[in-house]
Write a protein that holds these residues in place. Structure first.
Motif, PDB file in Angstrom:
ATOM      1  N   ALA A   1       0.817  -1.220   0.000  1.00  0.00           N
ATOM      2  CA  ALA A   1       0.000   0.000   0.000  1.00  0.00           C
ATOM      3  C   ALA A   1       0.844   1.260   0.000  1.00  0.00           C
ATOM      4  N   SER A   2       2.078   1.182   0.486  1.00  0.00           N
ATOM      5  CA  SER A   2       2.953   2.356   0.564  1.00  0.00           C
ATOM      6  C   SER A   2       3.901   2.461  -0.621  1.00  0.00           C
ATOM      7  N   LEU A   3       3.818   1.537  -1.561  1.00  0.00           N
ATOM      8  CA  LEU A   3       4.793   1.477  -2.652  1.00  0.00           C
ATOM      9  C   LEU A   3       4.282   2.138  -3.920  1.00  0.00           C
ATOM     10  N   LYS A   4       5.240   2.584  -4.714  1.00  0.00           N
ATOM     11  CA  LYS A   4       5.004   2.981  -6.091  1.00  0.00           C
ATOM     12  C   LYS A   4       6.134   2.402  -6.924  1.00  0.00           C
ATOM     13  N   ASP A   5       5.963   2.353  -8.200  1.00  0.00           N
ATOM     14  CA  ASP A   5       6.944   1.726  -9.069  1.00  0.00           C
ATOM     15  C   ASP A   5       8.294   2.424  -8.934  1.00  0.00           C
ATOM     16  N   GLY A   6       9.326   1.653  -8.618  1.00  0.00           N
ATOM     17  CA  GLY A   6      10.674   2.190  -8.478  1.00  0.00           C
ATOM     18  C   GLY A   6      11.018   2.639  -7.081  1.00  0.00           C
ATOM     19  N   ALA A   7      10.130   2.478  -6.116  1.00  0.00           N
ATOM     20  CA  ALA A   7      10.398   2.938  -4.756  1.00  0.00           C
ATOM     21  C   ALA A   7      11.521   2.134  -4.116  1.00  0.00           C
ATOM     22  N   LYS A   8      12.299   2.835  -3.279  1.00  0.00           N
ATOM     23  CA  LYS A   8      13.354   2.163  -2.528  1.00  0.00           C
ATOM     24  C   LYS A   8      12.729   1.412  -1.366  1.00  0.00           C
ATOM     25  N   VAL A   9      13.181   0.186  -1.120  1.00  0.00           N
ATOM     26  CA  VAL A   9      12.589  -0.632  -0.065  1.00  0.00           C
ATOM     27  C   VAL A   9      13.674  -1.229   0.816  1.00  0.00           C
ATOM     28  N   GLN A  10      13.265  -1.596   1.981  1.00  0.00           N
ATOM     29  CA  GLN A  10      14.123  -2.323   2.920  1.00  0.00           C
ATOM     30  C   GLN A  10      13.394  -3.592   3.339  1.00  0.00           C
ATOM     31  N   VAL A  11      13.998  -4.728   3.044  1.00  0.00           N
ATOM     32  CA  VAL A  11      13.372  -6.009   3.363  1.00  0.00           C
ATOM     33  C   VAL A  11      13.557  -6.286   4.840  1.00  0.00           C
ATOM     34  N   VAL A  12      12.450  -6.548   5.515  1.00  0.00           N
ATOM     35  CA  VAL A  12      12.494  -6.856   6.946  1.00  0.00           C
ATOM     36  C   VAL A  12      11.965  -8.256   7.169  1.00  0.00           C
ATOM     37  N   THR A  13      12.386  -8.848   8.268  1.00  0.00           N
ATOM     38  CA  THR A  13      11.921 -10.180   8.645  1.00  0.00           C
ATOM     39  C   THR A  13      10.767 -10.046   9.619  1.00  0.00           C
ATOM     40  N   PRO A  14       9.628 -10.701   9.351  1.00  0.00           N
ATOM     41  CA  PRO A  14       8.490 -10.576  10.278  1.00  0.00           C
ATOM     42  C   PRO A  14       8.846 -11.094  11.655  1.00  0.00           C
TER      43      PRO A  14
END
Length: 363
Positions: A332-345
């Motif tokens: 829901a917070s993303l748009k194409d090309g957005a920078k992300v940080q993968v987190v572990t649940p």
């Protein structure tokens, strides 16, 4: 000259201000925040295609046992939950009057049989008319029928089980006065269950008899029961646009009971080596499906074509490859090309102050 001296500081101030704004924008761009997301890997696996629905479990054989005679209940011999056999006596009505009536009817038969035997020998010597002979024969037949009816009424004062099963309901009590056709008991065969699933007509071509059916019930969470398609009704219900599919349930599954609400899956296809992603990864907009694929700390939106689905996964027919990572939480917070940080649940942890499970059990 004075004007020139005044303008120089102003221009220098504007230049400094402009430079500060440019540096601020560059710093904001440089410090673009990464959006935390959870991801899953596209894997290869098996998936079943199923029609999912709900049903109420029913006993294949269930009967409400009625009283065939009027009278006062003299004995109740079984209780709810008792297992009974076909023909077993369940209750008895007061029957003294019925026994007396049967005895009187039988006495009439005995008397007329003697009269007819004597009359027959006389008739054979032509000493009595044919009319008298026929009249006695008819009276004997009527008496025998009356005796049979009296015997039947006496037998019907006893309420008996129609087949093997469990007493699932008792409607009478000792001393009750009941009328003919009053409900006395309900007998249920617990080991032969069925379920009726109503399938939309557009899906009926997918189903065949003997297709495997999986069932889950609230009473046994996490446990899967099995059955098979027994019958597919040839007629479509015009008011609902559905077809009744009867499921036969394996008799060895003793945990199941008539009346239970079940969630059903009729499995009509099976695929090996399918590309699988979690259901949570798929975004549906305007009848099109897409996912966010994570690569080099950025998320790219990609259109995919979805195939079969089960409770946890979707099959991907086009748009992804095995080993790619797709976002499952945070879309829901993303748009194409957005920078992300993968987190572990985070895993569930015991609440503060809670005692360990082992200690709680020992206490």
């Amino acid at each position: 000259m004075n004007m020139i001296r005044t303008a120089v500081p102003v221009l220098l101030g504007l230049a400094l201000l402009s430079g500060c704004k440019a540096d601020s924008k560059a710093e904001e761009k440089k410090e673009e925040a990464a959006i935390p997301v959870e991801v899953a890997t596209v894997t290869l696996g098996t998936i079943d295609a199923a029609y999912r629905g709900t049903a109420t479990l029913e006993a294949e054989n269930e009967a409400t046992v009625l009283s065939k005679q009027s009278g006062t209940v003299e004995q109740v011999l079984v209780e709810e939950g008792d297992r009974v056999r076909a023909g077993q006596l369940l209750a008895r009505l007061e029957s003294d009057k019925l026994r007396f009536e049967r005895a009187r009817a039988q006495a009439d038969v005995d008397r007329l049989e003697q009269d007819f035997t004597r009359l027959k020998s006389v008739y054979q010597r032509n000493l009595v008319s044919r009319e008298a002979y026929d009249k006695t024969q008819y009276e004997l037949s009527a008496a025998r029928a009356a005796a049979d009816l009296a015997s039947l009424a006496l037998r019907e004062s006893e309420v008996r089980a129609p087949f093997d099963g469990i007493v699932s309901a008792r409607y009478i009590k000792r001393g009750n006065l009941i009328q003919p056709n009053a409900q006395a008991f309900r007998i249920t065969q617990m080991d032969r269950l069925r379920a009726a699933v109503y399938v939309p007509e557009r899906d009926i071509h997918k189903l065949k008899t003997e297709h495997l059916v999986k069932l889950t019930v609230d009473a046994w969470p996490g446990k899967v029961f099995t059955g098979a398609v027994l019958l597919i009704n040839p007629v479509i219900d015009a008011s609902t646009g559905t077809v009744k599919v009867t499921v036969n349930i394996d008799a060895k599954q003793s945990e199941l009971r008539p009346g239970m609400f079940a969630r059903t899956e009729i499995l009509y296809d099976h695929r090996e080596q399918a590309l699988l992603i979690p259901r949570d990864a798929v975004i549906t907009e305007d009848a099109a499906e897409s996912v966010y694929v994570v690569a080099s700390d950025h998320a790219r939106r990609r259109v995919v074509r979805i195939g079969y689905g089960d409770a946890g996964n979707f099959e991907v027919l086009e748009g992804l490859k095995a080993g790619e990572q797709v976002v499952t939480t945070g879309q829901a917070s993303l748009k194409d090309g957005a920078k992300v940080q993968v987190v572990t649940p985070l895993k569930d942890e015991p609440a503060a102050g809670a005692a360990p499970a082992a200690a709680a059990q020992e206490g």
